[in-house]
Motif scaffolding. Structure first.
Motif, PDB file in Angstrom:
ATOM      1  N   PRO A 151       0.797  -1.238   0.000  1.00 28.04           N
ATOM      2  CA  PRO A 151       0.000   0.000   0.000  1.00 28.04           C
ATOM      3  C   PRO A 151       0.825   1.281   0.000  1.00 28.04           C
ATOM      4  N   ASN A 152       1.922   1.314   0.745  1.00 22.06           N
ATOM      5  CA  ASN A 152       2.727   2.530   0.815  1.00 22.06           C
ATOM      6  C   ASN A 152       3.308   2.914  -0.547  1.00 22.06           C
ATOM      7  N   LEU A 153       3.556   1.901  -1.387  1.00 22.12           N
ATOM      8  CA  LEU A 153       4.158   2.165  -2.687  1.00 22.12           C
ATOM      9  C   LEU A 153       3.150   2.695  -3.705  1.00 22.12           C
ATOM     10  N   LEU A 154       1.871   2.625  -3.381  1.00 24.36           N
ATOM     11  CA  LEU A 154       0.827   3.095  -4.295  1.00 24.36           C
ATOM     12  C   LEU A 154       0.398   4.528  -4.014  1.00 24.36           C
ATOM     13  N   LYS A 155       0.840   5.098  -2.908  1.00 25.25           N
ATOM     14  CA  LYS A 155       0.339   6.401  -2.487  1.00 25.25           C
ATOM     15  C   LYS A 155       0.574   7.491  -3.522  1.00 25.25           C
ATOM     16  N   ALA A 156       1.766   7.537  -4.105  1.00 27.12           N
ATOM     17  CA  ALA A 156       2.076   8.606  -5.050  1.00 27.12           C
ATOM     18  C   ALA A 156       1.307   8.483  -6.353  1.00 27.12           C
ATOM     19  N   TRP A 157       0.694   7.331  -6.577  1.00 30.83           N
ATOM     20  CA  TRP A 157      -0.001   7.061  -7.835  1.00 30.83           C
ATOM     21  C   TRP A 157      -1.516   7.101  -7.662  1.00 30.83           C
ATOM     22  N   SER A 158      -1.951   7.528  -6.502  1.00 28.96           N
ATOM     23  CA  SER A 158      -3.375   7.525  -6.173  1.00 28.96           C
ATOM     24  C   SER A 158      -3.903   8.934  -5.967  1.00 28.96           C
ATOM     25  N   ARG A 159      -5.167   9.096  -6.284  1.00 29.61           N
ATOM     26  CA  ARG A 159      -5.912  10.310  -5.961  1.00 29.61           C
ATOM     27  C   ARG A 159      -7.265   9.846  -5.447  1.00 29.61           C
ATOM     28  N   GLY A 160      -7.506   9.994  -4.154  1.00 25.88           N
ATOM     29  CA  GLY A 160      -8.727   9.465  -3.565  1.00 25.88           C
ATOM     30  C   GLY A 160      -8.750   7.955  -3.689  1.00 25.88           C
ATOM     31  N   ASP A 161      -9.849   7.424  -4.221  1.00 26.37           N
ATOM     32  CA  ASP A 161      -9.978   5.979  -4.370  1.00 26.37           C
ATOM     33  C   ASP A 161      -9.501   5.494  -5.729  1.00 26.37           C
ATOM     34  N   LYS A 162      -8.957   6.397  -6.539  1.00 28.74           N
ATOM     35  CA  LYS A 162      -8.522   6.025  -7.888  1.00 28.74           C
ATOM     36  C   LYS A 162      -7.013   5.782  -7.920  1.00 28.74           C
ATOM     37  N   LEU A 163      -6.617   4.860  -8.770  1.00 28.94           N
ATOM     38  CA  LEU A 163      -5.210   4.478  -8.898  1.00 28.94           C
ATOM     39  C   LEU A 163      -4.785   4.691 -10.342  1.00 28.94           C
ATOM     40  N   TYR A 164      -3.880   5.638 -10.566  1.00 29.62           N
ATOM     41  CA  TYR A 164      -3.532   6.052 -11.918  1.00 29.62           C
ATOM     42  C   TYR A 164      -2.202   5.498 -12.421  1.00 29.62           C
ATOM     43  N   GLY A 165      -1.568   4.650 -11.651  1.00 28.04           N
ATOM     44  CA  GLY A 165      -0.331   4.053 -12.107  1.00 28.04           C
ATOM     45  C   GLY A 165       0.078   2.924 -11.184  1.00 28.04           C
ATOM     46  N   ILE A 166       0.878   2.011 -11.710  1.00 29.34           N
ATOM     47  CA  ILE A 166       1.403   0.905 -10.915  1.00 29.34           C
ATOM     48  C   ILE A 166       2.932   0.985 -10.943  1.00 29.34           C
ATOM     49  N   PRO A 167       3.550   1.253  -9.797  1.00 28.96           N
ATOM     50  CA  PRO A 167       5.010   1.335  -9.775  1.00 28.96           C
ATOM     51  C   PRO A 167       5.648  -0.031 -10.006  1.00 28.96           C
ATOM     52  N   PHE A 168       6.719  -0.030 -10.765  1.00 25.92           N
ATOM     53  CA  PHE A 168       7.479  -1.268 -10.954  1.00 25.92           C
ATOM     54  C   PHE A 168       8.876  -1.139 -10.374  1.00 25.92           C
ATOM     55  N   SER A 169       9.247   0.094 -10.007  1.00 22.21           N
ATOM     56  CA  SER A 169      10.560   0.332  -9.418  1.00 22.21           C
ATOM     57  C   SER A 169      10.403   1.279  -8.243  1.00 22.21           C
ATOM     58  N   SER A 170      10.668   0.799  -7.050  1.00 21.04           N
ATOM     59  CA  SER A 170      10.540   1.614  -5.838  1.00 21.04           C
ATOM     60  C   SER A 170      11.799   1.433  -5.011  1.00 21.04           C
ATOM     61  N   SER A 171      12.676   2.427  -5.073  1.00 19.17           N
ATOM     62  CA  SER A 171      13.974   2.290  -4.409  1.00 19.17           C
ATOM     63  C   SER A 171      14.167   3.373  -3.364  1.00 19.17           C
ATOM     64  N   THR A 172      14.455   2.958  -2.149  1.00 19.60           N
ATOM     65  CA  THR A 172      14.692   3.884  -1.049  1.00 19.60           C
ATOM     66  C   THR A 172      16.154   4.317  -1.034  1.00 19.60           C
ATOM     67  N   GLU A 173      16.379   5.602  -0.821  1.00 24.78           N
ATOM     68  CA  GLU A 173      17.748   6.102  -0.731  1.00 24.78           C
ATOM     69  C   GLU A 173      18.367   5.740   0.616  1.00 24.78           C
ATOM     70  N   GLY A 174      19.669   5.576   0.596  1.00 21.70           N
ATOM     71  CA  GLY A 174      20.396   5.313   1.816  1.00 21.70           C
ATOM     72  C   GLY A 174      21.719   6.064   1.820  1.00 21.70           C
ATOM     73  N   VAL A 175      22.510   5.844   2.838  1.00 18.98           N
ATOM     74  CA  VAL A 175      23.819   6.483   2.972  1.00 18.98           C
ATOM     75  C   VAL A 175      24.918   5.440   2.767  1.00 18.98           C
ATOM     76  N   TYR A 176      25.780   5.687   1.805  1.00 19.67           N
ATOM     77  CA  TYR A 176      27.003   4.901   1.642  1.00 19.67           C
ATOM     78  C   TYR A 176      28.105   5.618   2.425  1.00 19.67           C
ATOM     79  N   TYR A 177      28.907   4.850   3.166  1.00 25.49           N
ATOM     80  CA  TYR A 177      30.008   5.503   3.875  1.00 25.49           C
ATOM     81  C   TYR A 177      31.277   4.666   3.794  1.00 25.49           C
TER      82      TYR A 177
END
Length: 430
Positions: free
Chosen positions: A133-159
């Motif tokens: 569900p969290n990955l669909l938030k940016a693609w939703s407006r209300g109860d409608k879903l306007y896209g399906i993500p296929f790539s969801s990558s979280t940024e991190g810190v390389y050190y």
């Protein structure tokens, strides 16, 4: 692994204007295909990715007898904007498009995309509940879903673990273990690391030149800040939380001397910086690194641990003459079988596929634990980078103002006020 969401977002303003005009023209020829052909636009030149996508496209007509073929169009980094605008101007826009979150936001806010949820939900075999569900938030407006993500990558810190050891300060991994992993503590450690190793302590690629204007968004989120309000109508740069986050970067650059000033380079892979903010794709650049390194989640701030994420997904234009078949093709693209194939290159949106073990197959230079800690956990907690329908115009207006930020004596709050003065009219522009 390659993520195209920022590259695609560069087409936003002009593309949406052309699309909005085209969509007002009533029934048109719509897509580049005929009634029995779908056009499928992908933003990659990677041979492995293209093979998977072409194979999926070739297999689709076997599941839908009304479609004889799916034509795959590819975009190069230098010609995609021209190609898209040309197709839109001639009303031959593709039916299904690979879009970054920024581009998808532009399409959604201009009412150009088809709601995919009815098509996905009516097929029990699709297992809609498996989509995180969290990955669909940016693609939703209300109860409608306007896209399906296929790539969801979280940024991190390389050190660079060797540099931290030489400086005699706790590493980010150690700070995580003892519960002190915050931006303020990271800053304090980086000051010593930079002094002892005579390098830049930390670097956010593209942020100093504003080539990547939202690159600092994991830091902003940790401070509870964003460049604009949730509804996109109010500037957020003057928010005291944003000023504090930007002050941290400025102080690192001009007080601690642990962050490169504008015009300086600080490449992590070459050893000229001790840490950097990046996606899992950066690990491939570290194959021949002469130092020990680690990859960890971004630090917490006053608002807590607030990781940031970049996404790309599949969208369908609602004025396509093949809108039903196009939505069905997206369902086919993102079913469990094909999602598993795509997972060879991209962190998927299905919970059943989001494990460190599965992601490691496509990311051999990272450990399962690193992938679990950053990407898998981030899938349920991360927030997509800030997107705005007028982002191109906004960032063009802000670039000369942000030059004032990169000055030793800059009044950060005053610069942020100037930023809002320039931004606010564009936030409410139609």
């Amino acid at each position: 692994m390659s993520f195209k969401h920022r590259r695609l977002a560069a087409t936003v303003s002009a593309l949406a204007l052309t699309l909005a005009v085209a969509s007002c023209g009533g029934n048109t020829t719509g897509s580049g295909g005929g009634s029995d052909t779908l056009t499928f636009l992908v933003a990659t030149s990677n041979p492995g990715q293209l093979k998977i996508l072409n194979d999926i496209a070739a297999a689709y007509p076997q599941t839908n007898t009304k479609i004889k073929s799916v034509k795959v169009q590819t975009l190069g980094a230098s010609d995609e904007r021209t190609l898209l605008l040309t197709e839109l101007a001639t009303r031959t826009a593709p039916d299904v498009v690979w879009a970054g979150a920024g581009l998808a936001t532009e399409f959604m806010d201009n009412g150009l995309l088809a709601d995919l949820k009815p098509t996905l939900r009516k097929d029990s075999g699709y297992d809609f509940a498996d989509l995180e569900p969290n990955l669909l938030k940016a693609w939703s407006r209300g109860d409608k879903l306007y896209g399906i993500p296929f790539s969801s990558s979280t940024e991190g810190v390389y050190y660079n673990a060797d540099m931290f050891a030489k400086a005699g300060v706790p590493t980010p991994t150690q700070m995580i273990s003892n519960g002190t992993w915050t931006w303020e503590n990271f800053r304090a450690a980086l000051k010593t690391v930079a002094q002892k190793n005579k390098v830049s302590g930390f670097y956010i690629p593209g942020f100093d030149t504003f080539d990547n204007p939202t690159a600092a968004f994991p830091l902003w989120y940790a401070y509870g800040a964003s460049p604009w309000s949730t509804d996109g109508t109010q500037c957020g740069y003057t928010d005291p939380k944003m000023v504090a986050a930007m002050q941290l970067i400025h102080d690192m650059a001009y007080v601690d001397h642990s962050y490169p000033v504008k015009g300086q380079t600080a490449d992590f892979a070459s050893g000229s910086s001790a840490a950097t903010l990046a996606y899992i794709s950066t690990a491939g650049n570290l194959v021949d690194a002469k130092f020990k390194w680690d990859f960890v989640p971004t630090p917490a701030g006053p608002a807590g641990a607030r990781p940031g994420m970049g996404q790309s997904g599949w969208v369908v234009f609602k004025n396509s003459q093949n809108v039903d078949a196009a939505a069905d093709f997206v369902k086919f693209l993102t079913n469990k079988t094909n999602s598993a194939k795509m997972a060879a290159f991209f962190p998927p949106d299905r919970a059943s596929l989001l494990t460190g073990a599965s992601l490691k197959q496509a990311n051999p230079y990272l450990t399962e634990q690193q992938l679990d800690n950053v990407v898998v956990k981030g899938a349920t907690t991360a927030t997509v980078e800030p997107v705005q329908k007028n982002s191109n115009a906004i960032f063009a207006a802000l670039k000369p103002i942000m030059d004032g930020f990169w000055q030793p004596q800059a009044n950060v709050a005053a610069v942020m006020q100037k930023a809002c003065t320039a931004m606010q009219p564009l936030l409410t522009a139609k």
